[in-house]
Design a protein around this motif. Structure first.
Motif, PDB file in Angstrom:
ATOM      1  N   PHE A  36       0.847  -1.201   0.000  1.00 49.01           N
ATOM      2  CA  PHE A  36       0.000   0.000   0.000  1.00 49.01           C
ATOM      3  C   PHE A  36       0.877   1.244   0.000  1.00 49.01           C
ATOM      4  O   PHE A  36       0.527   2.262  -0.594  1.00 49.01           O
ATOM      5  CB  PHE A  36      -0.953  -0.004   1.205  1.00 49.01           C
ATOM      6  CG  PHE A  36      -2.069  -0.988   1.055  1.00 49.01           C
ATOM      7  CD1 PHE A  36      -3.169  -0.674   0.286  1.00 49.01           C
ATOM      8  CD2 PHE A  36      -1.990  -2.231   1.637  1.00 49.01           C
ATOM      9  CE1 PHE A  36      -4.190  -1.582   0.108  1.00 49.01           C
ATOM     10  CE2 PHE A  36      -3.007  -3.149   1.473  1.00 49.01           C
ATOM     11  CZ  PHE A  36      -4.109  -2.829   0.709  1.00 49.01           C
ATOM     12  N   GLY A  37       2.021   1.161   0.673  1.00 45.31           N
ATOM     13  CA  GLY A  37       2.973   2.267   0.641  1.00 45.31           C
ATOM     14  C   GLY A  37       3.552   2.451  -0.746  1.00 45.31           C
ATOM     15  O   GLY A  37       3.615   3.560  -1.266  1.00 45.31           O
ATOM     16  N   PHE A  38       3.924   1.340  -1.370  1.00 44.49           N
ATOM     17  CA  PHE A  38       4.489   1.373  -2.718  1.00 44.49           C
ATOM     18  C   PHE A  38       3.479   1.982  -3.693  1.00 44.49           C
ATOM     19  O   PHE A  38       3.796   2.877  -4.487  1.00 44.49           O
ATOM     20  CB  PHE A  38       4.855  -0.060  -3.120  1.00 44.49           C
ATOM     21  CG  PHE A  38       5.428  -0.224  -4.491  1.00 44.49           C
ATOM     22  CD1 PHE A  38       6.464   0.583  -4.931  1.00 44.49           C
ATOM     23  CD2 PHE A  38       4.933  -1.197  -5.346  1.00 44.49           C
ATOM     24  CE1 PHE A  38       6.994   0.421  -6.206  1.00 44.49           C
ATOM     25  CE2 PHE A  38       5.458  -1.365  -6.614  1.00 44.49           C
ATOM     26  CZ  PHE A  38       6.485  -0.549  -7.046  1.00 44.49           C
ATOM     27  N   PHE A  39       2.231   1.522  -3.571  1.00 44.33           N
ATOM     28  CA  PHE A  39       1.158   2.048  -4.416  1.00 44.33           C
ATOM     29  C   PHE A  39       0.995   3.552  -4.170  1.00 44.33           C
ATOM     30  O   PHE A  39       0.882   4.342  -5.114  1.00 44.33           O
ATOM     31  CB  PHE A  39      -0.140   1.298  -4.090  1.00 44.33           C
ATOM     32  CG  PHE A  39      -1.328   1.796  -4.844  1.00 44.33           C
ATOM     33  CD1 PHE A  39      -1.606   1.326  -6.113  1.00 44.33           C
ATOM     34  CD2 PHE A  39      -2.182   2.730  -4.277  1.00 44.33           C
ATOM     35  CE1 PHE A  39      -2.708   1.786  -6.814  1.00 44.33           C
ATOM     36  CE2 PHE A  39      -3.285   3.196  -4.971  1.00 44.33           C
ATOM     37  CZ  PHE A  39      -3.546   2.721  -6.240  1.00 44.33           C
ATOM     38  N   SER A  40       1.005   3.948  -2.896  1.00 49.23           N
ATOM     39  CA  SER A  40       0.793   5.360  -2.567  1.00 49.23           C
ATOM     40  C   SER A  40       1.933   6.232  -3.069  1.00 49.23           C
ATOM     41  O   SER A  40       1.706   7.355  -3.521  1.00 49.23           O
ATOM     42  CB  SER A  40       0.659   5.551  -1.061  1.00 49.23           C
ATOM     43  OG  SER A  40      -0.318   4.699  -0.561  1.00 49.23           O
ATOM     44  N   VAL A  41       3.166   5.718  -2.999  1.00 46.25           N
ATOM     45  CA  VAL A  41       4.311   6.488  -3.507  1.00 46.25           C
ATOM     46  C   VAL A  41       4.068   6.793  -4.984  1.00 46.25           C
ATOM     47  O   VAL A  41       4.159   7.940  -5.432  1.00 46.25           O
ATOM     48  CB  VAL A  41       5.632   5.697  -3.338  1.00 46.25           C
ATOM     49  CG1 VAL A  41       6.748   6.321  -4.145  1.00 46.25           C
ATOM     50  CG2 VAL A  41       6.017   5.638  -1.871  1.00 46.25           C
TER      51      VAL A  41
END
Lengths: 474, 181
Positions: free
Chosen positions: A437-442
Motif C-alpha cells: 500500500f505504501g508502494f502504491f501510494s508512492v
C-alpha cells in the motif's frame, strides 16, 4: 456554400418539429457552467502550485510504508519462501491472495477507460485518468507477489519470457500459469499505452504553460510535440477508440485467466465454471471501490466538486451496487452447484468454507461484499461521502478476504483429512503486504504531483459549450 | 505565391472563441478549396473532420496488421517451442493444437494490435516532432487552452497573402496574423 444546415437537418427527423417532445434535462458533467479556461487552470494548478505540506508528509509516510515491502522481500529472497508461512498443504498463501487482490483493483481503470468509452458513458471523463493510473500501479504491486513467490527471483526471465532452460526445454503452454504471464504482462503494457496516449494532449497543455526550464523539457519530451491539430485529433480519436475496443476483451480476459489459475485445477472449491465471470465482476467491484477511496479525498482536497460531481459518485456507487450483487449471486450459486453436483468433496468444500476453520473469514467476506454495498440503494447514503468512503473501504477489505477464502480454505482441507492443515500468515507476509500500500501510494502521489490528474481535453469536450450546436434554436 | 513568401512565411493564423464559429469557418475554408491548412483546437470537436473534409483515419489498417501479426506470432512460437524444437508430451495429447495455447494467441493478438494502434497513430501524425513553425506564433499556446485557430499554409496553391488575410477575416476569424518559419 455551407454544409452545416444539411448536417443538422439530416441528424434530426422531421417528425420532431411536429410533435415537439419535452426536453429532459441531463445532469451536467461539469457543474456551475465552467468555461474551458477554468478547466485548464483548475487541473494544471494541481501540478503547478507549490508542493502542499500534506503531500510531503504523505509521501514520507508512504515511502516508510513501502520500505516494509522492500525489507520483507529481501528477507524472503535471502531465507526462503517458507518465511511466508507456506507449508504443505497450503503452498499458495497470502502471496497469491495479494496478487489476485491487486490485479482485481486494477480492473476498474480499464473498465472506465475502455468499456464505458464504448458505451458512451461520458461521466467517465473526469475519473478515467486517475483510475488508469491506479490500474497501472496496482498491477505493479500485483506483479511483485508471484515473481517472489517462485523463490528464485533471479530466474524470473526463464518463467516470464519464453526462454529455454539449461536442458533446452521451453515453457509449456498448457499451464494456466503461463497464460497468466501473457495476460498480466499484456494487460500492463496495453494499459500503460492507453494511459500515456490519453495523456499526450494534456502533457502538451502543461508544456505550453510551463515557466521553469525543467518543466519545459519534462513535459515537452513527454508531449511528443503534440500541437492540437485537428488532422492529429482525427487519428488520435480513432486510435483511442480502437484501444478502447482492444482493451475491452483484454480486461475481460485478464481476470478470466487469473481465475483459470484456480478453475483449471481439480481442487474442490476451485474447479468451477462460474469462476471467470465471478472473478471479473469481483474485480470491477473492488476496482470501483478503490477509485472512490482515492478520488473522494482528492476531490475534497483539490476542490474538484465541479468536475467530479454527485452524478459521478452516484454512477460509481451504482456500479458497485450492481457488481456487489453479482458477486453475492455468485457466492449463492457456488453453494447451489456444489449441492446440486452431488459430489461429496465439492459439497464439503463449501460447507467447510462457511462453517469450517476459516468460517470467520467467510462471514467477513459476506458482510463486506454482499451486505455493505446494498446500502447504496439509498440516495441519502450515496450523498453522504464519508459513508461512501467507509463502505468502499469495507468492500476492499471484503474482496481481499474473498481471495483469502477461495485460496486458503480449498487448499487447507482437500481430499485427504490426514493431510489437512491450518495456514497462518507470518509477520513477513503481513509487512510485505501492507508495504505494497505504501508502494502504491508512492507511485500515486508522484502521479498526482507531476501528471494531469484529470483529462483536460476530454473534460472540455463534454461541456455544453464544446458542442458546436450548443445554443442552436432548432 | 511569391518565392520569398515560401521561405520566410509559414502561413496565416486566425482565432475563434466559439466551437460553432470555428466549425462553420472550417467549412468555408474547405469549400474555398484550400488544401494545406489545419484547425487547432484544445479538444476534438464533433463534426470537425467532416467540416475539414478529412477522410477516415487510416489507423485501423495498422491495428489490423498488428493484430494479424500477433495472432500468427502466438501460433508460431507455441508450436515451435512445444511441438517442433523440443516436443513436450503432456498426458499423451497431441503435441500442438490451436486450442490449448489459445489464451497466449489471444493476448498476443491484443498486444500487437495495441502496438499497431499506438505507434500507428504517432506514425500517421508524424510525431514525435521536435519543433513546428506554428509554435513560433506567440499566442499559439492558447490553442491548448480555450482558443480555436485556423492556420492556412503559405505553400497552399491558392495562398495569396493579402487575399487570404481578407478571407480569414471574412469567415469570422479574429487576430489574423502571420507565422514565420
Amino acid at each position: 456554400m455551407s454544409h452545416a444546415p444539411e448536417i443538422t437537418s439530416s441528424a434530426r427527423p422531421a417528425i420532431l418539429d411536429r410533435i415537439a417532445p419535452a426536453e429532459l434535462p441531463r445532469r451536467p458533467l461539469v457543474e456551475n457552467n465552467r468555461g474551458f479556461h477554468w478547466i485548464t487552470e483548475k487541473i494544471c494548478r494541481i501540478v503547478e502550485d507549490p508542493t502542499p505540506t500534506w503531500w510531503k508528509v504523505l509521501f514520507l509516510v508512504a515511502l516508510f510504508l513501502a520500505s516494509f515491502t522492500l525489507v520483507g522481500l529481501v528477507y524472503v529472497v535471502s531465507t526462503g519462501t517458507a518465511t511466508w508461512g507456506l507449508r504443505s498443504p497450503v503452498n499458495w498463501g497470502w502471496a497469491i491472495v495479494n496478487f489476485v487482490f491487486w490485479v482485481g483493483i486494477g480492473h476498474a481503470g480499464t473498465l472506465i477507460s475502455a468499456i464505458l468509452c464504448l458505451l458512451r458513458q461520458k461521466w467517465r471523463t473526469s475519473i478515467n485518468r486517475a483510475a488508469e493510473a491506479m490500474t497501472i500501479f496496482a498491477v505493479c504491486c500485483a506483479g511483485l507477489f508471484p515473481v517472489f513467490h517462485t523463490g528464485r527471483v533471479w530466474m524470473a526471465a526463464w518463467y516470464l519470457l519464453p526462454i529455454p532452460n539449461s536442458y533446452d526445454i521451453w515453457p509449456q503452454f498448457r499451464s494456466p500459469l503461463e497464460w497468466d504471464v501473457f495476460a498480466v504482462s499484456t494487460y500492463f503494457t496495453v494499459s500503460l499505452l492507453f494511459w500515456y496516449m490519453g495523456m499526450v494532449p494534456d502533457l502538451g497543455v502543461l508544456r505550453d504553460r510551463a515557466k521553469q526550464l525543467w518543466r519545459k523539457y519534462f513535459y515537452g519530451v513527454l508531449a511528443m510535440g503534440w500541437r492540437n491539430s485537428n488532422r492529429h485529433w482525427s487519428n488520435y480519436e480513432m486510435a483511442y477508440l480502437l484501444l478502447a475496443g482492444l482493451s475491452t476483451p483484454l480486461v475481460l480476459s485478464v481476470h478470466t485467466i487469473v481465475s483459470f489459475d484456480f478453475a483449471v485445477s481439480n481442487l474442490p472449491g476451485w474447479h468451477t465454471t462460474i469462476f471467470p465471470p465471478y472473478f471479473v465482476a469481483g474485480a470491477i467491484f473492488s476496482g470501483f471501490a478503490m477509485v472512490l477511496t482515492l478520488m473522494l479525498p482528492l476531490r475534497a482536497v483539490f476542490g474538484l466538486h465541479d468536475l467530479i460531481t454527485q452524478y459521478h459518485i452516484d454512477c460509481m456507487t451504482k456500479i458497485i451496487l450492481a457488481t456487489g450483487t453479482m458477486v453475492g449471486y455468485a457466492y449463492a450459486m457456488e453453494f447451489f452447484i456444489a449441492a446440486y453436483s452431488g459430489n461429496p468433496f465439492e459439497s464439503f468444500a463449501f460447507i467447510n468454507r462457511a462453517f469450517g476453520q476459516y468460517g470467520w473469514a467467510y462471514f467477513i467476506m459476506i458482510a463486506c461484499n454482499v451486505i455493505s454495498p446494498q446500502l447504496f440503494w439509498f440516495r441519502k447514503i450515496r450523498e453522504n461521502h464519508a459513508l461512501v468512503w467507509i463502505i468502499c473501504f469495507f468492500v476492499n477489505v471484503g474482496m481481499w478476504f474473498e481471495r483469502f477464502v477461495i485460496t486458503v480454505s480449498s487448499l487447507a482441507n482437500d481430499f485427504l483429512p490426514s493431510s489437512w492443515g491450518y495456514y497462518s500468515p507470518t509477520i513477513v507476509d503481513i509487512f510485505t503486504f501492507f508495504g505494497t500500500f505504501g508502494f502504491f501510494s508512492v507511485l500515486f502521489l508522484l502521479f498526482i504531483r507531476f501528471l494531469p490528474l484529470l483529462p483536460i481535453a476530454e473534460v472540455k469536450a463534454v461541456t455544453p459549450q464544446a458542442d458546436p450546436h450548443h445554443g442552436d434554436t432548432h | 505565391m511569391s518565392e520569398n513568401a515560401s521561405n520566410q512565411l509559414y502561413g496565416l493564423v486566425c482565432s475563434f472563441s466559439k466551437t460553432a464559429d470555428v466549425l462553420h469557418a472550417a467549412e468555408k475554408v474547405r469549400d474555398a478549396g484550400f488544401k494545406r491548412w489545419d484547425v487547432y483546437t484544445p479538444f476534438p470537436i464533433h463534426g470537425m473532420d467532416a467540416a475539414m473534409g478529412l477522410t477516415r483515419s487510416r489507423v485501423p489498417v495498422l491495428t489490423l496488421l498488428g493484430g494479424v501479426t500477433g495472432f500468427c506470432t502466438g501460433m508460431l512460437f507455441t508450436w515451435y517451442m512445444n511441438a517442433y524444437d523440443y516436443p513436450l508430451i503432456v498426458g499423451g495429447k497431441p503435441l500442438w493444437s490451436p486450442i490449448f495455447p489459445f489464451p497466449v494467441m489471444y493476448e498476443c493478438t491484443i498486444l500487437f494490435a495495441a502496438f499497431g494502434t499506438f505507434f500507428g497513430q504517432f506514425l500517421l501524425n508524424r510525431l514525435p516532432r521536435h519543433h513546428h513553425p506554428v509554435f513560433n506564433y506567440e499566442k499559439f499556446v492558447q490553442a491548448s487552452d480555450d482558443t480555436f485557430m485556423i492556420v492556412i499554409d503559405a505553400t497552399d496553391p491558392q495562398f495569396e497573402l493579402e487575399k487570404t488575410r481578407g478571407f480569414l477575416s471574412e469567415i469570422g476569424g479574429a487576430e489574423v496574423a502571420e507565422i514565420q518559419n
